[in-house]
Enzyme design. Structure first.
Site, PDB file in Angstrom:
ATOM      1  CG  HIS A   1      -0.220   0.449   2.473  1.00 38.93           C
ATOM      2  ND1 HIS A   1       0.692  -0.353   3.097  1.00 38.93           N
ATOM      3  CD2 HIS A   1      -0.266   1.599   3.198  1.00 38.93           C
ATOM      4  CE1 HIS A   1       1.161   0.264   4.164  1.00 38.93           C
ATOM      5  NE2 HIS A   1       0.613   1.450   4.243  1.00 38.93           N
TER       6      HIS A   1
HETATM    7  N1  UDP Z   1      -4.047  -4.479   8.818  1.00 40.76           N
HETATM    8  C1  UDP Z   1      -5.331  -4.943   9.026  1.00 40.76           C
HETATM    9  N2  UDP Z   1      -6.056  -5.370   7.944  1.00 40.76           N
HETATM   10  C2  UDP Z   1      -5.561  -5.375   6.691  1.00 40.76           C
HETATM   11  C3  UDP Z   1      -4.223  -4.936   6.483  1.00 40.76           C
HETATM   12  C4  UDP Z   1      -3.494  -4.472   7.577  1.00 40.76           C
HETATM   13  O1  UDP Z   1      -5.808  -4.957  10.174  1.00 40.76           O
HETATM   14  O2  UDP Z   1      -6.273  -5.762   5.756  1.00 40.76           O
HETATM   15  C5  UDP Z   1      -3.292  -3.998   9.977  1.00 40.76           C
HETATM   16  C6  UDP Z   1      -1.959  -4.647  10.158  1.00 40.76           C
HETATM   17  O3  UDP Z   1      -2.080  -5.852  10.856  1.00 40.76           O
HETATM   18  C7  UDP Z   1      -1.188  -3.593  10.945  1.00 40.76           C
HETATM   19  C8  UDP Z   1      -1.749  -2.309  10.403  1.00 40.76           C
HETATM   20  O4  UDP Z   1      -2.982  -2.634   9.765  1.00 40.76           O
HETATM   21  O5  UDP Z   1      -1.485  -3.661  12.315  1.00 40.76           O
HETATM   22  C9  UDP Z   1      -0.769  -1.777   9.417  1.00 40.76           C
HETATM   23  O6  UDP Z   1      -1.292  -0.761   8.730  1.00 40.76           O
HETATM   24  P1  UDP Z   1      -0.769  -0.313   7.306  1.00 40.76           P
HETATM   25  O7  UDP Z   1      -0.046  -1.433   6.669  1.00 40.76           O
HETATM   26  O8  UDP Z   1      -1.944   0.276   6.622  1.00 40.76           O
HETATM   27  O9  UDP Z   1       0.199   0.898   7.651  1.00 40.76           O
HETATM   28  P2  UDP Z   1       1.703   1.026   8.101  1.00 40.76           P
HETATM   29  O10 UDP Z   1       1.961   0.102   9.234  1.00 40.76           O
HETATM   30  O11 UDP Z   1       2.560   0.742   6.898  1.00 40.76           O
HETATM   31  O12 UDP Z   1       1.830   2.451   8.519  1.00 40.76           O
END
Ligand code: UDP
Length: 354
Positions: free
Chosen positions: A204
């Site tokens: 993403h």
């Molecule tokens: N997550 C979730 N459902 C999904 C994809 C990710 O609950 O379909 C959770 C994942 O387990 C983690 C968080 O969202 O706890 C991560 O968010 P994201 O990847 O959007 O952002 P980043 O961590 O890169 O800032």
């Protein structure tokens, strides 16, 4: 009574705030007002986390989303400022590195309201990433810098923070608190009938979705891995879905809608390997003892590269496929409790009540 205004707006922030809000609710002398900027607003990117994780209904909803970074952050700044003037909090609490983080911190600092930053000190050293800009600027105007790792503390020291007015505290990672707290509630996503192990993938980051060459490479690699190595299950972020559609790409893996946190934990627990560009998912793979292949050129979670749990591969399809073949099914361990062992939210709230 300490009045805290917490600013959240994006999926990972709901997960992080859920464990801190829980401790706040059980602690005397501290009261939290919750502001949701609206940055993520779909039911499966927002509501599901409030419902599953028992996050109180936000006291303030701004419904600001979409548009360019400047316009989104600017609108948030205007509205958050109004709310700070009205609520008169003793402190503003922000999480991570999104536009909501920066807008919340900036609105507060300009009004001389102290800012606490959870996930302070993380750096990718890639200023092309919107997240890097947000986190550096937020750290600069925070006076409580809650670092998840020793590498984050070192980054701040290297930037001269030790001589500033900010208090640097290594408290551990609230995402480990969340993973431990909710692990027993893991549940299979409805309708996903999958036998045996698979590769869990998430994509993403703007650096991948907004770069046609990178996204095309990643899609090609995932298609090859799915058809020739192991099934790939991919909960699809709305930004990625739109980019794939725009470019006319065909992703032939088990794409599913974004899932709730309980389903995500289940997917992590059953996976044979994790393939991601997410910050949070890199660590969650580690929390659930899975090796991780990271589809980026840098990571903020350098300790996972150093201990071999995580392999940075960028977006070259051959490098991705080779890393998958080398790591599929490999288990990793955490003998040093790199992320604090699940006590971060208690330490954060203890500091907030001082
Ligand atoms: N997550 C979730 N459902 C999904 C994809 C990710 O609950 O379909 C959770 C994942 O387990 C983690 C968080 O969202 O706890 C991560 O968010 P994201 O990847 O959007 O952002 P980043 O961590 O890169 O800032």
């Amino acid at each position: 009574m300490k009045n805290i205004l917490t600013i959240i707006g994006a999926r990972p922030q709901f997960i992080k705030a859920s464990v801190v809000s829980r401790v706040i609710q059980k602690t005397d002398g501290i009261n939290e007002v919750l502001l949701h900027t609206g940055q993520h607003f779909d039911a499966n990117m927002s509501d599901v986390f409030f419902n599953q994780l028992g996050i109180p209904c936000p006291d303030i909803q701004l419904n600001i989303h979409g548009g360019n970074h400047g316009s989104m952050t600017g609108q948030m700044l205007i509205e958050i400022e109004k709310n700070i003037l009205e609520c008169k909090p003793d402190r503003v609490l922000v999480y991570g590195d999104t536009n909501s983080t920066l807008a919340g911190a900036l609105a507060a600092a300009k009004l001389h309201v102290p800012v606490a930053h959870v996930e302070a000190g993380l750096r990718s050293f890639n200023m092309a990433m919107p997240e890097e800009i947000n986190r550096i600027l937020t750290d600069q105007i925070s006076d409580l810098l809650f670092c998840p790792t020793s590498a984050a503390v070192e980054n701040l020291k290297n930037e001269g923070f030790v001589n500033g007015s900010g208090k640097i505290l290594q408290v551990g990672d609230v995402m480990q608190d969340a993973a431990q707290l909710f692990a027993s509630q893991a549940e299979a996503p409805i309708g996903l009938n999958i036998e045996g192990e698979y590769i869990l993938a998430t994509v993403h980051r703007a650096e991948n979705t907004d770069n046609p060459a990178r996204l095309t490479n990643i899609v090609n690699a995932l298609n090859n891995i799915h058809s020739s190595i192991a099934p790939v299950v991919l909960p699809m972020h709305p930004r990625t879905r739109d980019a794939i559609h725009r470019l006319g790409l065909h992703l032939n893996v088990r794409c599913i809608e974004p899932v709730g946190y309980f389903e995500m934990i289940w997917l992590l627990m059953q996976a044979g390997l994790v393939l991601t560009d997410s910050g949070g998912v890199q660590k969650e793979a580690f929390f659930f003892s899975k090796a991780c292949i990271t589809l980026r050129d840098q990571t903020e979670w350098v300790e996972l590269i150093d201990n071999g749990a995580n392999v940075l591969v960028g977006c070259d399809p051959f490098a991705i496929e080779r890393a998958v073949l080398q790591n599929y099914g490999r288990k990793v361990e955490d003998p040093d409790q790199l992320y604090g062992g699940g006590e971060a939210s208690k330490e954060i709230v203890a500091q907030l009540t001082l």
